[in-house]
Write an enzyme that holds these catalytic residues in place. Sequence first.
Site, PDB file in Angstrom:
ATOM      1  N   GLY B  91      -9.096  -7.320  -5.281  1.00  0.00           N
ATOM      2  CA  GLY B  91      -9.738  -8.602  -5.047  1.00  0.00           C
ATOM      3  C   GLY B  91      -9.923  -9.228  -6.417  1.00  0.00           C
ATOM      4  CB  SER B 124      -5.163  -4.869  -7.192  1.00  0.00           C
ATOM      5  OG  SER B 124      -4.997  -6.110  -7.818  1.00  0.00           O
ATOM      6  CB  ALA B 125      -9.792  -5.663  -8.665  1.00  0.00           C
ATOM      7  CG  HIS B 161      -0.795  -7.566  -8.732  1.00  0.00           C
ATOM      8  ND1 HIS B 161      -0.384  -7.672  -7.420  1.00  0.00           N
ATOM      9  CD2 HIS B 161      -2.121  -7.271  -8.677  1.00  0.00           C
ATOM     10  CE1 HIS B 161      -1.425  -7.460  -6.610  1.00  0.00           C
ATOM     11  NE2 HIS B 161      -2.478  -7.211  -7.353  1.00  0.00           N
ATOM     12  CD  GLU B 196       2.996  -7.402  -6.244  1.00  0.00           C
ATOM     13  OE1 GLU B 196       3.896  -7.592  -5.396  1.00  0.00           O
ATOM     14  OE2 GLU B 196       2.121  -8.240  -6.520  1.00  0.00           O
TER      15      GLU B 196
END
Lengths: 240, 240
Positions: B91, B124-125, B161, B196
Amino acid sequence: MSPRSLFLLSSSRVHGYEFLEHAKEHLKEFLTKRNVKTVLFVPYAQNDYNKYTELVENTLSPWGFKVEGLHVKQNPIQAVLQAEALFIGGGNTFVLLKALYDENLIPIIRERVLQKGIPYIGSSAGTNVATLSIHTTNDMPVAFPPTFDALRLVPFNINPHYLEPDAATRHKGETRDERINEFIEYHKKPVLGLREGTALLVEGDKAVLVGDRNAKLFMANKEQVEFAPNTDLSFLLNQS
Amino acid sequence: MSPRSLFLLSSSRVHGYEFLEHAKEHLKEFLTKRNVKTVLFVPYAQNDYNKYTELVENTLSPWGFKVEGLHVKQNPIQAVLQAEALFIGGGNTFVLLKALYDENLIPIIRERVLQKGIPYIGSSAGTNVATLSIHTTNDMPVAFPPTFDALRLVPFNINPHYLEPDAATRHKGETRDERINEFIEYHKKPVLGLREGTALLVEGDKAVLVGDRNAKLFMANKEQVEFAPNTDLSFLLNQS
């Protein structure tokens, strides 16, 4: 009426143009009609202050303006107090804002621009720091400033280098629109997406979009709106 | 030897796959061989905690794992102390890190993962916050955490990413490589660009690249290096 004069560029570089060339006529007029002879350039957003200042000097000097780098001044606060006009260049917004706080320049720039009316030119990171906060920069957070609050020369946020999501991409990272909407979800404040090649010209309580492309306004609980060049955007200056 | 067990995903979504589906076999094995029955999910990086936790539950439950959301726990610190495994989802990295500090969870997660060896999954985060700092996130800085220092479960930075510059673009905003190199210029620390579809699996003092694409390592004063899937990247764990 506020004496402020701002020229806030999305970017200094635009495809098909030399550095700042796309805005040449507007910038010349902006400075000339205010009798500016010498521009104080703030190169803090990049790493090589001398090289960056030289680039700006080599660009503005043929247009008839002298350029001085803030980094060579013994006393930066004194230099801002004496400046005829300020130009804060692009680079990394976090690095730039941290440097402005480290040098205690935030209140003095605010006073000079908002009370004394000296012309302010910003591009990219220099446009981000002119707004309410740097929450809507695209840059990587490589430095940690004491706050994201910025110069607040205008009462809203700008997203420079604004660009459309690429419909064909297979990349799953967030689009620019998703990122801006995330900001709005948390802060409920408007964000003006300025595409490369455009700028916001603010004269007192008037604001107008300059350039050859639309700008996109993002707002809380409202549809996004596209504005054509030369549109009067003065309503943006009346945010509470 | 460190008891740490980390599965750090570049992203939970990959083109052509359902949520987390691309990593299904690896994740199942990662949790199963550590006898995990229930995963404590941290939804802080997104706005709708319930919806996000439900998505993770609907994904992991058919694989045989129970999912609990940290946000419904009366005492989050106590919940982390009792957790069998942690999953911190993606997020906004700034929002996530701020929430982890607000809830005083940083030291307790560090202790549980580094001393007690409970498995940690990040995407991700959630991968950004597992590293040295969030200086190399791609996210917009919509929230202001007290510091960019993160969980330091590994002694280097990751850029999730990660993607190549688009050679055909007319856009003048910085490329990902330029942004990462800016970080390195200021911090002189290595950054692993995770595309990714890939992840870093860390087991004790061993690290290996998982997935179907290369990872790119950025270092100070050195050429970038591409690593193929299954490459042993344990040397990254020995940064000072």
